[in-house]
Design a protein around this motif. Structure first.
Motif, PDB file in Angstrom:
ATOM      1  N   UNK A 198      46.887 -39.027 -21.366  1.00 14.71           N
ATOM      2  CA  UNK A 198      47.498 -39.578 -20.150  1.00 14.71           C
ATOM      3  C   UNK A 198      47.190 -38.683 -18.950  1.00 14.71           C
ATOM      4  N   UNK A 199      47.242 -37.366 -19.162  1.00 11.71           N
ATOM      5  CA  UNK A 199      46.930 -36.435 -18.076  1.00 11.71           C
ATOM      6  C   UNK A 199      45.492 -36.624 -17.602  1.00 11.71           C
ATOM      7  N   UNK A 200      44.586 -36.873 -18.559  1.00 14.77           N
ATOM      8  CA  UNK A 200      43.187 -37.078 -18.203  1.00 14.77           C
ATOM      9  C   UNK A 200      43.014 -38.355 -17.396  1.00 14.77           C
ATOM     10  N   UNK A 201      43.736 -39.383 -17.757  1.00 16.31           N
ATOM     11  CA  UNK A 201      43.658 -40.653 -17.033  1.00 16.31           C
ATOM     12  C   UNK A 201      44.155 -40.501 -15.593  1.00 16.31           C
ATOM     13  N   UNK A 202      45.331 -39.874 -15.436  1.00 17.74           N
ATOM     14  CA  UNK A 202      45.889 -39.669 -14.097  1.00 17.74           C
ATOM     15  C   UNK A 202      44.954 -38.780 -13.272  1.00 17.74           C
ATOM     16  N   UNK A 203      44.377 -37.773 -13.908  1.00 10.38           N
ATOM     17  CA  UNK A 203      43.446 -36.880 -13.211  1.00 10.38           C
ATOM     18  C   UNK A 203      42.221 -37.640 -12.729  1.00 10.38           C
ATOM     19  N   UNK A 204      41.752 -38.568 -13.550  1.00 12.33           N
ATOM     20  CA  UNK A 204      40.566 -39.336 -13.160  1.00 12.33           C
ATOM     21  C   UNK A 204      40.871 -40.228 -11.956  1.00 12.33           C
ATOM     22  N   UNK A 205      42.026 -40.859 -11.951  1.00 15.23           N
ATOM     23  CA  UNK A 205      42.369 -41.708 -10.815  1.00 15.23           C
ATOM     24  C   UNK A 205      42.612 -40.871  -9.558  1.00 15.23           C
ATOM     25  N   UNK A 206      43.128 -39.649  -9.726  1.00  7.55           N
ATOM     26  CA  UNK A 206      43.257 -38.742  -8.587  1.00  7.55           C
ATOM     27  C   UNK A 206      41.875 -38.378  -8.051  1.00  7.55           C
ATOM     28  N   UNK A 207      40.928 -38.208  -8.965  1.00 10.60           N
ATOM     29  CA  UNK A 207      39.549 -37.932  -8.555  1.00 10.60           C
ATOM     30  C   UNK A 207      38.970 -39.112  -7.776  1.00 10.60           C
ATOM     31  N   UNK A 208      39.216 -40.315  -8.258  1.00 14.07           N
ATOM     32  CA  UNK A 208      38.742 -41.508  -7.547  1.00 14.07           C
ATOM     33  C   UNK A 208      39.374 -41.593  -6.157  1.00 14.07           C
ATOM     34  N   UNK A 209      40.632 -41.247  -6.058  1.00 10.27           N
ATOM     35  CA  UNK A 209      41.375 -41.323  -4.799  1.00 10.27           C
ATOM     36  C   UNK A 209      40.849 -40.308  -3.787  1.00 10.27           C
ATOM     37  N   UNK A 210      40.543 -39.096  -4.273  1.00 10.06           N
ATOM     38  CA  UNK A 210      40.101 -38.008  -3.389  1.00 10.06           C
ATOM     39  C   UNK A 210      38.626 -37.672  -3.646  1.00 10.06           C
ATOM     40  N   UNK A 211      37.812 -38.665  -3.923  1.00  7.50           N
ATOM     41  CA  UNK A 211      36.421 -38.437  -4.317  1.00  7.50           C
ATOM     42  C   UNK A 211      35.619 -37.695  -3.257  1.00  7.50           C
ATOM     43  N   UNK A 212      36.020 -37.764  -2.007  1.00 14.26           N
ATOM     44  CA  UNK A 212      35.282 -37.155  -0.898  1.00 14.26           C
ATOM     45  C   UNK A 212      35.474 -35.647  -0.815  1.00 14.26           C
ATOM     46  N   UNK A 213      36.442 -35.111  -1.570  1.00 13.23           N
ATOM     47  CA  UNK A 213      36.756 -33.688  -1.530  1.00 13.23           C
ATOM     48  C   UNK A 213      36.047 -32.964  -2.681  1.00 13.23           C
TER      49      UNK A 213
END
Length: 324
Positions: free
Chosen positions: A198-213
């Motif tokens: 679950x942590x990996x999933x949330x982390x991936x969506x956070x990556x998608x959200x802040x992909x420009x950073x």
């Protein structure tokens, strides 16, 4: 509405970027300790990336203001930024366009509109890529054979991994057998027990959200390595230090063709075999006082990074704090 969300995302990404830098520095001092402590600190980064608010505290270690971009910056003819650090403010201020009083739409509005569109497009591409990758992986696993519980064996599979959210399944290479299979299976079960999937999933969506950073990309991959190493250490703690060599050998046999699960956020396997083996062989259970002290330090850092500085406190590059 979308422009406001984009501005809020920029604020969150700015704050999280500072926290990522601090966590990377903290990892240097924690490198001889079990990786569970380093892995725990990444939870603060995840909190900063997905939570738009926090609490103020005198214990805050952040030298910045968490909302440098105000929501009305679009409508200001002379937009300003307040990060809490004058040197950063001055550098950013020079890049912001100043609109003539008679202008109907200033250039900053146009740039924010374009930035919002690019941000949304980047998120859509990453999410689409992950969905397509997941569908391909599921197709490849069509011939997987059920063994017991949530365990499946698959031919032509080079790396074990966990896949799923509510009822995660463990997929193992069919060629695994004996103690080798026992060690790898326990590792995957540890992932599920600790809710790493679950942590990996949330982390991936956070990556998608802040992909420009770019710092978020660094955090995503480094936190993934800390996750795997801390899970390896949990296996050693469970079975004893006597299995270090055998466990390391089992990782070596699975050290090829890791890209099968590359872009699928609901399925994740292992990587950085060399680093993991080195960490396994060097792992020693810390003394109780060391573990307690480390826990206190990590908790203090977590509180310091997760909270905002008190209103009225301003950071100066000299290191002094002055009241506004």
């Amino acid at each position: 509405m979308l422009e406001e969300l984009f501005l809020q995302t920029l604020n969150m990404s700015f704050t999280a970027g500072f926290v990522i830098i601090f966590v990377l520095l903290a990892r240097v001092f924690l490198k001889k300790l079990p990786k569970v402590f380093s892995y725990a600190l990444w939870g603060v980064v995840l909190f900063r990336l997905i939570c738009p608010f926090s609490f103020e505290s005198v214990l805050s270690l952040l030298p910045i203001k968490t909302n440098p971009l105000s929501q009305d910056i679009i409508h200001n003819t002379a937009p300003t930024v307040d990060t809490g650090i004058p040197v950063i403010n001055n550098n950013i201020q020079q890049l912001l366009p100043v609109a003539p009083p008679t202008a109907g739409v200033n250039s900053l509005q146009i740039w924010i509109f374009i930035g919002t569109a690019v941000w949304l497009l980047g998120m859509a591409i990453l999410l689409l890529y992950s969905i397509v990758s997941l569908m391909k992986l599921q197709k490849r696993l069509g011939g997987a054979v059920y063994e017991k519980d949530n365990i499946y064996l698959a031919e032509h599979l080079d790396t074990p991994f966990v896949m799923g959210i509510i009822r995660p399944k463990i997929y193992l290479p069919a060629a695994l057998a004996g103690d080798e299979k026992k060690y790898i299976l326990l590792h995957e079960q540890m992932h599920i027990k600790r809710f790493d999937h679950l942590a990996k999933l949330v982390s991936y969506f956070a990556l998608c959200w802040h992909w420009f950073n770019p710092l978020v990309w660094v955090a995503f991959f480094v936190s993934g390595r800390d996750m795997e190493m801390s899970c390896d250490e949990a296996v050693i703690k469970e079975l004893g230090s006597g299995i270090k060599k055998e466990y390391s050998s089992s990782l070596l046999t699975l050290a090829t063709a890791r890209r099968i699960i590359g872009g699928a956020p609901l399925a994740f396997g292992e990587g950085d075999t060399k680093g993991r083996i080195k960490n396994i062989l060097n792992y020693k259970k810390p003394a109780l006082w060391v573990a307690v002290l480390s826990l206190i330090i990590v908790m203090a850092l977590g509180i310091g990074f997760a909270t905002n500085q008190k209103a009225g406190r301003r950071f100066k590059m000299s290191g002094n704090y002055l009241s506004d």
